[in-house]
Structure formats: C-alpha cells, structure tokens
Design an enzyme around this catalytic site. Structure first.
Site, mmCIF file in Angstrom:
data_model
loop_
_atom_site.group_PDB
_atom_site.id
_atom_site.type_symbol
_atom_site.label_atom_id
_atom_site.label_comp_id
_atom_site.label_asym_id
_atom_site.label_seq_id
_atom_site.Cartn_x
_atom_site.Cartn_y
_atom_site.Cartn_z
ATOM 1 N N ASN A 78 32.974 5.842 39.620
ATOM 2 C CA ASN A 78 31.614 5.932 40.173
ATOM 3 C C ASN A 78 30.551 6.030 39.085
ATOM 4 O O ASN A 78 29.705 6.917 39.078
ATOM 5 C CB ASN A 78 31.497 7.087 41.182
ATOM 6 C CG ASN A 78 31.829 8.445 40.585
ATOM 7 O OD1 ASN A 78 32.383 8.538 39.495
ATOM 8 N ND2 ASN A 78 31.494 9.508 41.287
ATOM 9 N N GLY B 105 29.903 19.007 42.539
ATOM 10 C CA GLY B 105 30.758 18.926 41.357
ATOM 11 C C GLY B 105 30.423 19.956 40.309
ATOM 12 O O GLY B 105 29.279 20.421 40.197
ATOM 13 N N ASP C 204 38.628 17.308 37.811
ATOM 14 C CA ASP C 204 37.463 16.755 38.525
ATOM 15 C C ASP C 204 36.172 17.147 37.785
ATOM 16 O O ASP C 204 35.161 17.490 38.404
ATOM 17 C CB ASP C 204 37.418 17.211 39.990
ATOM 18 C CG ASP C 204 36.375 16.435 40.801
ATOM 19 O OD1 ASP C 204 35.813 15.443 40.286
ATOM 20 O OD2 ASP C 204 36.113 16.836 41.951
HETATM 21 ZN ZN ZN Z 1 36.606 13.608 44.522
#
Ligand code: ZN
Length: 433
Positions: free
Chosen positions: A93, A323, A304
C-alpha cells in the site's frame, strides 16, 4: 569474522549451545564449539550474549514510495536493523501501489541502494488495492515479489479470494490476508467493547475478523493454496485457524507484539497511538493469541510496523489513521512478555522471529546454516531498558509503548556479514541488501 563465546540458538537446525560462528564473504562458514581464531580474522566478543539468526519481519509498511513524510526505505530499514531485523517484507500500500512489475523492479533497485537490511516486497492482490480485479501475479512474481497482499484492505468477496488463492497457488506463493469484514465497523476501527463504550464509540467486533478468517481457510482448503493470515487479534480466529491446521489446510498465521501485549484499555491512555487495524481487543483475546503462539497455531511474530506522522495521529481517535510502529520494540516485547513469562521458550520465540516467518514467504533466511547468508542478530537477554521514541531510527513516533520497561536488548545486527548496528548505533551508511 569470528563470533566468539556466545550462546547460539538456531531453531531451524535444532541447535542451541555455547558455540562460535565463523563468517566469511557474507556467508556463514562454520558453527561449532571453540573455533580457533584464524590469521587476520576479526573477533566479535559475544560473551553473555545470545547469537540468533537475523530476525525476519514479514509485515512492515515502509511508506516508500509515496508517504515519505512517515518513513522511507532508509529510515525504515535502519529501524529494522536497530530492532534486530535483517530482513523485512514491505506491504503493497505504497503510492503508487505495488501492483505492476516495473514498480517492483524500481523498488528493488532503490532498496539495494538505500536500505541497510534485506528488503523484499509483496505485490498487490488487486489493482490499486481496489478489491476488484486481480493484478498480474505471474509478472509480479517474475519481478521478485514474495507473496500477494492487499494488506490494509480485506479482500471483499469470496469469489475474488478464491481466484487469488488459485492463481497464487499455481505460482507457489502465498496470499497474505488482512481479515476484517468492513460492513461490521461502526464509527471507527476500535474493538467493540467496554473501552469503546466509555469513549462513546461503537467499534468493530472480533466477529468481523472471524468471519473472513473462516471464509478464507475454507477457500484455502478448496484451492489447496497457501493462505497466510496477518495480525490475528481475536480468540475465535485463533480457534478457527487451529481447527483448520488440524485438518491439514495450508494456512499459516502471525501475531503482532501489540496484540499479544495490550488490550483495548490502552485506548483510554494512548488514544490514537493505540488505534490499529485489527484493533486491540479483550484480555481473553490476548490470552488466546498467546496460547496460539505457544501451541504453534500462530507461526510467526510480525510487527505490522505502520508509521504515521504526529499531525496525522493528532486527528482524534475517529479520524486518525490506523497503525503503530513496531520494529524497534518487537524483540524487547517478545522477550519480556512471552519468554520471561514462560509462554514461549527462547528457542520457540527465536523461531517465530526467524525461520518460521522466512518459510512462510519462501526466503532462505532465518537460519545459521553454513553456506547461508550471514544475517545474524546478537542480543543481551538480561539487559533492561526503557522505550524512548526519541531514540528511534524510525522517522515516526506513534507507539503506545513509550516509557515501557523491557528486558532483552539488541546489541549487534549483522547483515550479509557486515556489522550494521552495534551498541545503539547504525554503522553502515551504504546498502547491504
Ligand atoms: Zn493489516
């Protein structure tokens, strides 16, 4: 270089003990007891340290290209090295999205110049991450992707996931899935529960994740392809994966340090710095994730790592992006929360940071096998430290672990036989990947 006097854990080779490691020309040459120093050989004193294969993080967001105000290949790879990671796998992304082979090739060209650790990327499952049309998997594989993921976005329909698994399976690569039915999100991405209620928010139930996990393990079974499930956060998802594995479905899964450490209560203290997708959940979910790691249902630990600029996280809980960063705290949290508490043995924890994630994406990494790349991480299992985001190599500061006291600290990170990180400092200014 001879790494002398340390305690080696090499789970892939079922090896643990007081052993020396010889490195030459970027490769592991020998691992054995009391290796003699050869003429002209540099000796790295590893007394009191644990010597492990370099850590492998199969889930990071380096934000480059496109969002370099959050992170870059240079800063993100330095954060990786400081955290003991010698190999990372970037998500697709970026801007532009990694959905075309020429973009992947350019990414690898730049990583070779700008990164201080080995950097790989996945390719997008769908063009533009739009969830409509598959990208050209064969062309992306040819360009060097190690799997396919629309991470950040769940694959909206079963038909599209089936098609993705079929095509990825044909090419021998995994589909790497972010699970969470978006139709079950109210207000914003926080766990539906007491903490959300106190904040006056609806949230998102664990069932949103469970529904897609259930769907996708059934599709992995139907297609015979390898499904990897990212950042498992809910107790029911752990149970579904456990049951699928017992049936022989080709499913692997990862857990993040935040999901095995924090509950949604953290939202009350940390606000948007405790907002991520999937969200932090209940104490029961945390216990289930730990149990899943302990019994092997959850194969790997992945961060992550998701940098965001302070002004973006300051937008308030509902508006702020999801995030947190994780590369520089992952090991300390793993050692403190899982090893020192007896959830995992040291060898199990190291396996979940090395050979097991490497195997998921098919990389010949995460071992100290002679002939392999000399990617090695040395840590002090007894050193205590306090997390200070001001010291991070990451360009971003979004973490709910600031001020946390951890035990277990990275001392040296070696990439391809070169010392990249030592004593709190990045040494290499040139690429090693
Ligand atoms: Zn994810």
């Amino acid at each position: 270089m001879l790494i002398k006097g340390g305690f080696v854990f090499d789970p892939a080779n079922a090896r643990a003990g007081r052993l020396d490691v010889r490195v030459a020309e970027g490769k592991i040459v020998a691992v054995g007891p009391e290796l003699g120093v050869e003429a002209g050989e540099e000796v790295l004193d590893a007394a009191g340290l644990i010597v492990a294969p370099g850590f492998v993080d199969i889930h990071v967001h380096l934000r480059d290209p496109g969002f370099t105000h959050k992170e870059t290949l240079a800063s993100g790879s330095r954060a990786a090295a400081a955290g003991g990671f010698t190999t990372v796998v970037a998500m697709a992304n970026t801007k532009p999205v990694m959905d075309r082979p020429e973009l992947v090739r350019e990414f690898y060209r730049r990583a070779a110049r700008e990164a201080v650790v080995n950097v790989y990327t996945v390719g997008a499952v769908t063009r533009g991450l739009a969830g409509e049309e598959l990208s050209d998997f064969a062309a992306l594989k040819e360009a060097g992707v190690v799997g396919f993921s629309d991470d950040g976005n769940p694959i909206p329909t079963a038909a599209l996931m089936r098609q993705a698994l079929k095509e990825a399976g044909r090419l021998g690569l995994p589909v790497i899935a972010h699970e969470g039915d978006p139709s079950l999100v109210a207000d914003t991405i926080v766990n539906e529960g007491d903490a959300a209620a106190r904040l006056g928010l609806g949230g998102m139930p664990g069932a949103a994740e469970d529904i897609q996990v259930a769907r996708d393990v059934l599709l992995a079974e139907l297609t015979g392809a390898h499904l990897h499930i990212q950042h498992v956060s809910s107790a029911r998802s752990v149970a579904i994966i456990r049951e699928a594995k017992a049936r022989g479905v080709r499913v692997t899964a990862e857990a993040t340090p935040h999901h095995f450490t924090l509950t949604d209560e953290a939202l009350l203290k940390w606000g948007a710095d405790a907002k991520m997708n999937p969200p932090l959940r209940s104490a029961q979910d945390v216990a289930a994730v730990r149990q899943g790691l302990a019994d092997g249902t959850l194969d790997a630990i992945a961060t992550d790592h998701a940098p965001h600029a302070p002004e973006e996280k300051a937008a308030g809980l509902v508006q702020a992006p999801c995030g947190i960063i994780g590369l520089e705290t992952a090991f300390g949290l793993t050692w403190t929360e899982l090893v020192l508490t007896g959830v995992l043995t040291p060898a199990q924890a190291i396996a979940k940071l090395t050979c097991l994630p490497a195997r998921i994406v098919g990389l010949p990494k995460g071992t100290l096998s002679p002939g392999g790349d000399a990617d090695i991480t040395l840590f002090d299992p007894n050193a205590t430290w306090e997390v200070d985001p001001a010291e991070f190599y990451s360009q971003s500061r979004n973490t709910p672990f600031a001020g946390r006291k951890l035990t277990g600290r990275i001392v040296y990170t070696i990439v391809g036989g070169r010392l990249v990180y030592a004593g709190g400092k990045i040494l290499a200014e040139e690429a090693t990947a």
